[in-house]
Design a protein around this motif. Structure first.
Motif, PDB file in Angstrom:
ATOM      1  N   LEU A 167       2.500  10.803 -16.646  1.00  0.00           N
ATOM      2  CA  LEU A 167       1.291  10.582 -16.641  1.00  0.00           C
ATOM      3  C   LEU A 167       0.875   9.296 -15.775  1.00  0.00           C
ATOM      4  N   ILE A 168       1.524   8.451 -15.645  1.00  0.00           N
ATOM      5  CA  ILE A 168       1.438   7.176 -14.920  1.00  0.00           C
ATOM      6  C   ILE A 168       1.570   7.912 -13.233  1.00  0.00           C
ATOM      7  N   TYR A 169       2.336   8.332 -13.104  1.00  0.00           N
ATOM      8  CA  TYR A 169       2.318   9.037 -11.544  1.00  0.00           C
ATOM      9  C   TYR A 169       1.199   9.870 -11.208  1.00  0.00           C
ATOM     10  N   VAL A 170       0.737  10.693 -12.332  1.00  0.00           N
ATOM     11  CA  VAL A 170      -0.441  11.217 -12.004  1.00  0.00           C
ATOM     12  C   VAL A 170      -1.753  10.654 -11.931  1.00  0.00           C
ATOM     13  N   GLY A 171      -1.877   9.560 -12.814  1.00  0.00           N
ATOM     14  CA  GLY A 171      -2.859   8.916 -12.777  1.00  0.00           C
ATOM     15  C   GLY A 171      -3.073   7.600 -11.527  1.00  0.00           C
ATOM     16  N   ASN A 172      -1.802   7.496 -11.054  1.00  0.00           N
ATOM     17  CA  ASN A 172      -1.925   6.367  -9.811  1.00  0.00           C
ATOM     18  C   ASN A 172      -2.517   7.385  -8.747  1.00  0.00           C
ATOM     19  N   ILE A 173      -1.998   8.513  -8.592  1.00  0.00           N
ATOM     20  CA  ILE A 173      -2.391   9.370  -7.375  1.00  0.00           C
ATOM     21  C   ILE A 173      -3.901   9.675  -7.400  1.00  0.00           C
ATOM     22  N   ALA A 174      -4.400   9.969  -8.617  1.00  0.00           N
ATOM     23  CA  ALA A 174      -5.790  10.449  -8.876  1.00  0.00           C
ATOM     24  C   ALA A 174      -6.565   9.170  -8.532  1.00  0.00           C
ATOM     25  N   LYS A 175      -6.169   8.037  -8.915  1.00  0.00           N
ATOM     26  CA  LYS A 175      -7.062   6.917  -8.853  1.00  0.00           C
ATOM     27  C   LYS A 175      -6.933   6.286  -7.137  1.00  0.00           C
ATOM     28  N   ASN A 176      -5.773   6.522  -6.724  1.00  0.00           N
ATOM     29  CA  ASN A 176      -5.512   6.169  -5.111  1.00  0.00           C
ATOM     30  C   ASN A 176      -4.986   7.177  -4.542  1.00  0.00           C
ATOM     31  N   PRO A 177      -5.750   8.392  -4.144  1.00  0.00           N
ATOM     32  CA  PRO A 177      -5.144   9.538  -3.342  1.00  0.00           C
ATOM     33  C   PRO A 177      -4.759   9.166  -2.019  1.00  0.00           C
ATOM     34  N   ASP A 178      -5.307   8.204  -1.612  1.00  0.00           N
ATOM     35  CA  ASP A 178      -4.812   7.884   0.052  1.00  0.00           C
ATOM     36  C   ASP A 178      -3.675   6.924  -0.223  1.00  0.00           C
ATOM     37  N   GLU A 179      -3.225   6.344  -1.244  1.00  0.00           N
ATOM     38  CA  GLU A 179      -2.036   5.557  -0.956  1.00  0.00           C
ATOM     39  C   GLU A 179      -0.752   6.267  -0.990  1.00  0.00           C
ATOM     40  N   GLU A 180      -0.033   6.412   0.075  1.00  0.00           N
ATOM     41  CA  GLU A 180       1.083   6.976   0.230  1.00  0.00           C
ATOM     42  C   GLU A 180       2.276   6.530  -0.820  1.00  0.00           C
ATOM     43  N   LYS A 181       2.183   5.451  -1.186  1.00  0.00           N
ATOM     44  CA  LYS A 181       3.485   4.879  -1.934  1.00  0.00           C
ATOM     45  C   LYS A 181       3.314   5.403  -3.440  1.00  0.00           C
ATOM     46  N   PHE A 182       2.160   5.983  -3.727  1.00  0.00           N
ATOM     47  CA  PHE A 182       1.995   6.546  -5.049  1.00  0.00           C
ATOM     48  C   PHE A 182       2.582   8.091  -4.929  1.00  0.00           C
ATOM     49  N   ARG A 183       2.435   8.717  -3.851  1.00  0.00           N
ATOM     50  CA  ARG A 183       2.646   9.987  -3.600  1.00  0.00           C
ATOM     51  C   ARG A 183       4.147  10.231  -3.002  1.00  0.00           C
ATOM     52  N   LYS A 184       4.947   9.142  -2.959  1.00  0.00           N
ATOM     53  CA  LYS A 184       6.368   9.368  -2.591  1.00  0.00           C
ATOM     54  C   LYS A 184       7.210   8.832  -3.744  1.00  0.00           C
ATOM     55  N   ILE A 185       8.246   9.622  -4.083  1.00  0.00           N
ATOM     56  CA  ILE A 185       9.195   9.042  -5.218  1.00  0.00           C
ATOM     57  C   ILE A 185      10.608   9.370  -4.591  1.00  0.00           C
ATOM     58  N   ARG A 186      11.299   8.186  -4.643  1.00  0.00           N
ATOM     59  CA  ARG A 186      12.655   8.249  -4.093  1.00  0.00           C
ATOM     60  C   ARG A 186      13.577   8.949  -5.174  1.00  0.00           C
ATOM     61  N   LEU A 187      14.297   9.910  -5.232  1.00  0.00           N
ATOM     62  CA  LEU A 187      14.944  10.810  -5.958  1.00  0.00           C
ATOM     63  C   LEU A 187      16.091   9.818  -6.584  1.00  0.00           C
ATOM     64  N   THR A 188      16.838   9.239  -5.717  1.00  0.00           N
ATOM     65  CA  THR A 188      17.754   8.256  -6.059  1.00  0.00           C
ATOM     66  C   THR A 188      17.614   6.979  -6.765  1.00  0.00           C
TER      67      THR A 188
END
Length: 253
Positions: A167-188
């Motif tokens: 929910l945090i991941y989804v909410g951050n993107i919904a609030k800040n769609p232009d912020e790439e840091k919220f749209r990129k997750i390091r799998l490791t």
């Protein structure tokens, strides 16, 4: 005035008799009080038992209603799928009829008699390529979350933490769609792996939100041109429902 001798018996049993009667009376009162308490305790226990039975019935009724609602949603979905399949088949039949008319026209043949039906084999061949199921994004997300909860049903705290993290991941993107840091997750990332990555269904849910594996499966990335606010809102609603509904994932259809 002359003195009169009075014979007073100090060993009179009268005083002893009164004391003994008082003891017996006190014991009788204690016995009555004890019995009264026993009656009250039994009455309270019966009342508590009635309340437990009523609570159990209420819980059973709530579960029945939830199961009924789940079943109705499932039946509605199946009905919609059948209607879509029926419309698709009708569309194919019309297309086959139209193609046949065009072919006969190009060959200079007269129109075919209406009693002649299109080839069943050809119709079946065409319809095999049609998807038999058309599941909405919300239903796919819901099933993904159900699967996650069922797969880890013995660790409710971890499941809830996974839902909260998603929910945090989804909410951050919904609030800040232009912020790439919220749209990129390091799998490791150990934190990501502990909360989401190691739980079956976690990354699948993010992929349903539009995330893609990139750079040698090192990242989960949501391209800015694929940010779908409606899809993110749907994901948020499904996550909140999963977190607030105590029967979520426990009922199967």
């Amino acid at each position: 005035m002359p003195l009169v001798a009075v014979d007073i018996n100090l060993d009179s049993p009268q005083l002893f008799d009164i004391t003994e009667q008082m003891k017996m009376k006190a014991q009788e009162l204690r016995n009555k009080e004890h019995k009264k308490k026993e009656v009250e305790e039994k009455k309270l226990e019966r009342q508590r038992e009635k309340e437990r039975i009523r609570a159990s019935k209420d819980l059973t009724e709530a579960k029945r209603i939830l199961e009924s609602n789940e079943k109705q949603r499932y039946l509605a979905l199946k009905k919609k799928e059948k209607e879509e399949e029926k419309r698709a088949r009708e569309k194919i039949v019309k297309k086959l009829e139209h193609d046949k008319v065009e072919r006969r026209s190009r060959l200079g043949l007269p129109p075919e008699s209406p009693s002649v039906k299109p080839s069943t084999h050809l119709l079946q061949e065409k319809t095999t390529s049609l998807p038999l199921k058309s599941v909405t994004n919300a239903e796919q997300m819901r099933e993904c979350l159900r699967s996650l909860k069922r797969n880890h049903q013995n660790d409710g705290a971890r499941v809830r933490r996974a839902f909260e993290t998603l929910l945090i991941y989804v909410g951050n993107i919904a609030k800040n769609p232009d912020e790439e840091k919220f749209r990129k997750i390091r799998l490791t990332n150990p934190l990501f792996q502990d909360r989401v990555g190691n739980l079956r269904g976690g990354m699948e849910f993010l992929e349903l939100c539009g995330f893609e594996r990139t750079e040698g499966d090192e990242f989960l990335y949501l391209p800015d041109d694929k940010v779908n606010m409606e899809l993110l809102n749907t994901a948020g609603s499904e996550l909140k429902s999963a977190m607030t509904n105590p029967f979520f994932g426990l009922l199967s259809v």
